[in-house]
Design an enzyme around this catalytic site. Structure first.
Site, PDB file in Angstrom:
ATOM      1  N   ARG A  67      46.505  42.823  37.929  1.00 44.06           N
ATOM      2  CA  ARG A  67      47.077  44.469  38.761  1.00 44.06           C
ATOM      3  C   ARG A  67      48.467  44.228  38.837  1.00 44.06           C
ATOM      4  NH1 ARG A  67      42.980  42.020  38.184  1.00 44.06           N
ATOM      5  NH2 ARG A  67      43.040  40.784  39.861  1.00 44.06           N
ATOM      6  N   CYS A 101      40.695  43.174  46.809  1.00 44.22           N
ATOM      7  CA  CYS A 101      41.844  43.055  45.765  1.00 44.22           C
ATOM      8  C   CYS A 101      42.591  43.708  46.267  1.00 44.22           C
ATOM      9  CB  CYS A 101      41.390  43.140  44.421  1.00 44.22           C
ATOM     10  SG  CYS A 101      42.878  42.726  43.711  1.00 44.22           S
ATOM     11  N   THR A 103      46.110  44.244  46.129  1.00 44.31           N
ATOM     12  CA  THR A 103      46.867  44.988  45.102  1.00 44.31           C
ATOM     13  C   THR A 103      45.934  45.915  44.161  1.00 44.31           C
ATOM     14  OG1 THR A 103      47.953  43.131  45.234  1.00 44.31           O
ATOM     15  CG2 THR A 103      48.727  44.770  43.458  1.00 44.31           C
ATOM     16  N   THR A 145      50.827  39.982  46.935  1.00 44.89           N
ATOM     17  CA  THR A 145      52.080  40.193  46.031  1.00 44.89           C
ATOM     18  C   THR A 145      52.775  40.972  45.770  1.00 44.89           C
ATOM     19  OG1 THR A 145      50.575  42.135  44.848  1.00 44.89           O
ATOM     20  CG2 THR A 145      49.535  39.549  44.713  1.00 44.89           C
ATOM     21  N   LYS A 185      44.959  31.069  42.757  1.00 46.59           N
ATOM     22  CA  LYS A 185      43.825  30.698  41.886  1.00 46.59           C
ATOM     23  C   LYS A 185      43.968  30.144  40.545  1.00 46.59           C
ATOM     24  CE  LYS A 185      46.116  35.490  41.037  1.00 46.59           C
ATOM     25  NZ  LYS A 185      44.381  36.565  41.662  1.00 46.59           N
ATOM     26  N   CYS A 215      46.951  39.687  50.497  1.00 46.29           N
ATOM     27  CA  CYS A 215      45.860  39.601  49.958  1.00 46.29           C
ATOM     28  C   CYS A 215      45.383  38.293  49.780  1.00 46.29           C
ATOM     29  CB  CYS A 215      47.371  38.568  48.566  1.00 46.29           C
ATOM     30  SG  CYS A 215      46.767  37.979  46.754  1.00 46.29           S
TER      31      CYS A 215
END
Length: 278
Positions: A67, A101, A103, A145, A185, A215
């Site tokens: 994204r 999520c 974003t 983000t 991640k 986030c």
């Protein structure tokens, strides 16, 4: 070979007297964040038995294009893949849609136009969580983000509720926030904790009355049990889970508890064990 006789299963509703609206989770962005959302959803549901929990369908496909890269002009649009996931959830009968999520909410409006289900916006659930923690109409910090910040996913929506945003500087955003998110991640939660804790402390020092973990990777590295700042911690993942429970059970969100220290510690340990083992 003889033919097998088809077995007709009784409908679930025949054994479950309580009505629960079916939740569809548009996930996979990223996988561990989706798992964290599901764990919080289950732990926070005021249920005494299996049948009292929220019924849900999960679409967790990590191959949805990134994204932030798209928002920054460096990658393909994730919208077609997200729409495919949305159609799967609708086909399964989802009545409520949640997208853990932040974003991805850049595409919230076009997704909403393609569904008749109730589609929750994560920023609205965060604004409600701020009020529940007695943080009203004041400056709040945002850890998110770069894509979320550039797309103004939080700013204008929170401004309508009386909040102003304090953001990390450009250097802190890249070296602390984005580096921390990438570490989560990759399963490096210990490294992510130090980076993101420093970024949160900078926001508090700049006058933020609360810090939004905007986030869904960030709460994995900054759990409540390790929060050492004298400002409120707002977990967007938890806020979304609370709103989903309230909508499914048709109760006030104030009736849905926040995570206790015990469940937080257990969740953090489980997430860390899973991530570090990969």
């Amino acid at each position: 070979m003889g033919q097998h006789q088809a077995i007709t299963m009784p409908p679930v509703t025949a054994a479950v007297p309580l009505r629960r609206r079916l939740l569809g989770v548009l996930g996979g962005m990223g996988p561990l964040a989706t798992a964290d959302f599901l764990r919080k959803l289950i732990e926070l549901t005021p249920a005494a038995c299996d049948q009292e929990h929220v019924p849900l369908i999960v679409y967790s496909v990590p191959q949805i294009p990134d994204r932030s890269s798209c928002i920054e002009g460096r990658g393909a649009s994730p919208l077609p893949a997200m729409l495919a996931g949305l159609r799967c959830l609708e086909a399964a009968g989802a009545e409520i849609i949640a997208m853990p999520c932040n974003t991805a909410h850049y595409w919230y409006d076009p997704l909403c136009r393609q569904t008749g289900a109730e589609f929750l916006h994560i920023v609205d659930t965060v604004a409600d969580a701020l009020l529940r923690q007695n943080v009203a109409a004041c400056p709040v910090g945002l850890l998110a983000t770069t894509g979320t910040i550039r797309a103004d996913i939080y700013g204008s929506r929170l401004a309508g509720r009386g909040y102003s945003l304090i953001l990390p500087g450009a250097r802190q955003q890249e070296d602390l926030v984005m580096a921390g998110i990438r570490a989560v991640k990759a399963g490096r939660l210990s490294q992510a904790h130090g980076l993101l804790q420093s970024a949160a402390a900078d926001l508090a020092a700049a006058g933020a009355r609360a810090v939004i973990l905007g986030c869904t990777e960030i709460p994995l590295a900054l759990p409540q049990t390790d929060w050492r700042l004298d400002v409120a911690r707002i977990d967007a993942t938890e806020a979304l889970a609370q709103a989903c429970i309230a909508r499914s059970l048709a109760v006030s969100v104030s009736a849905v508890p926040a995570q206790t220290a015990t469940t937080l510690a257990a969740a953090t340990l489980a997430a860390a064990t899973l991530a570090e083992a990969v």
